[in-house]
Design a protein around this motif. Structure first.
Motif, PDB file in Angstrom:
ATOM      1  N   ALA A  34      -2.925  -7.987  -5.852  1.00 32.90           N
ATOM      2  CA  ALA A  34      -1.593  -7.255  -5.758  1.00 32.90           C
ATOM      3  C   ALA A  34      -1.902  -5.758  -5.405  1.00 32.90           C
ATOM      4  CB  ALA A  34      -0.859  -7.477  -7.111  1.00 32.90           C
ATOM      5  N   CYS A  35      -2.513  -5.203  -6.030  1.00 32.58           N
ATOM      6  CA  CYS A  35      -3.046  -3.687  -5.497  1.00 32.58           C
ATOM      7  C   CYS A  35      -3.440  -3.706  -4.174  1.00 32.58           C
ATOM      8  CB  CYS A  35      -4.139  -3.077  -6.783  1.00 32.58           C
ATOM      9  SG  CYS A  35      -3.226  -2.888  -8.237  1.00 32.58           S
ATOM     10  N   GLN A  36      -4.386  -4.633  -3.780  1.00 31.71           N
ATOM     11  CA  GLN A  36      -4.878  -4.760  -2.451  1.00 31.71           C
ATOM     12  C   GLN A  36      -3.879  -4.690  -1.395  1.00 31.71           C
ATOM     13  OE1 GLN A  36      -8.198  -4.050  -2.062  1.00 31.71           O
ATOM     14  NE2 GLN A  36      -7.771  -3.612  -0.034  1.00 31.71           N
ATOM     15  N   ARG A  37      -2.740  -5.836  -1.544  1.00 32.39           N
ATOM     16  CA  ARG A  37      -1.761  -5.951  -0.679  1.00 32.39           C
ATOM     17  C   ARG A  37      -0.968  -4.611  -0.668  1.00 32.39           C
ATOM     18  NH1 ARG A  37      -1.806 -11.442  -2.627  1.00 32.39           N
ATOM     19  NH2 ARG A  37      -0.638 -10.841  -4.311  1.00 32.39           N
ATOM     20  N   LYS A  38      -0.483  -3.934  -1.735  1.00 32.54           N
ATOM     21  CA  LYS A  38       0.327  -2.858  -1.724  1.00 32.54           C
ATOM     22  C   LYS A  38      -0.335  -1.666  -0.604  1.00 32.54           C
ATOM     23  CE  LYS A  38       2.182  -3.408  -6.272  1.00 32.54           C
ATOM     24  NZ  LYS A  38       2.150  -2.879  -7.857  1.00 32.54           N
ATOM     25  N   ILE A  39      -1.842  -1.658  -1.014  1.00 26.85           N
ATOM     26  CA  ILE A  39      -2.482  -0.617  -0.122  1.00 26.85           C
ATOM     27  C   ILE A  39      -2.662  -0.775   1.124  1.00 26.85           C
ATOM     28  CG2 ILE A  39      -4.885   0.574   0.206  1.00 26.85           C
ATOM     29  CD1 ILE A  39      -3.521   1.584  -2.307  1.00 26.85           C
TER      30      ILE A  39
END
Length: 135
Positions: A34-39
């Motif tokens: 989820a964090c990787q997708r946001k970045i």
């Protein structure tokens, strides 16, 4: 087995982390999916915004402020069908001969004019056709 995301600080199952392909010691990424997708989305947005501003200047000879002025003048909707673009930018419609910007159009209206080769007579005949076959 669980792992703590170094970005959001949440402990999540390993399935919520991408596997690393470049390391034999560390098998999973340090950030959750989820964090990787946001970045990734934020990086794409920033790069796209810069490219879009450059395109406005290069292709149409206008600035982002000019685009926003057109948008404000049109009430934020397509100049032809008056629909709200809903999160998408309106296309810059311009005369291919003079290169002068005419207005901002939704994708469909812009394609309609392009397919009609910017010929008012073609669009008039199309409108007459629709009126004659609408019953």
């Amino acid at each position: 087995m669980n792992k703590k995301c170094l970005r959001c600080q949440e402990t999540k199952p390993l399935k919520d982390f991408y596997r690393r392909k470049d390391s034999k010691k560390v098998k999973h990424m340090t950030w959750c999916k989820a964090c990787q997708r946001k970045i990734t989305a934020a990086r794409y947005q920033a790069r796209y915004a810069t490219q879009w501003v450059e395109l406005l200047k290069k292709k149409y000879g206008i600035t982002e402020e000019d685009y926003n002025a057109f948008l404000l003048l049109q009430g934020g909707v397509c100049a032809i069908c008056k629909t709200d673009p809903d999160k998408k930018r309106l296309s810059v419609d311009h005369c291919h001969k003079t290169k002068k910007v005419r207005a901002l159009l939704c994708r469909h209206c812009n394609l309609m004019l392009g397919l009609a080769k910017d010929e008012p007579a073609t669009l008039d005949r199309a409108a007459a056709y629709l009126r004659g076959h609408s019953k």
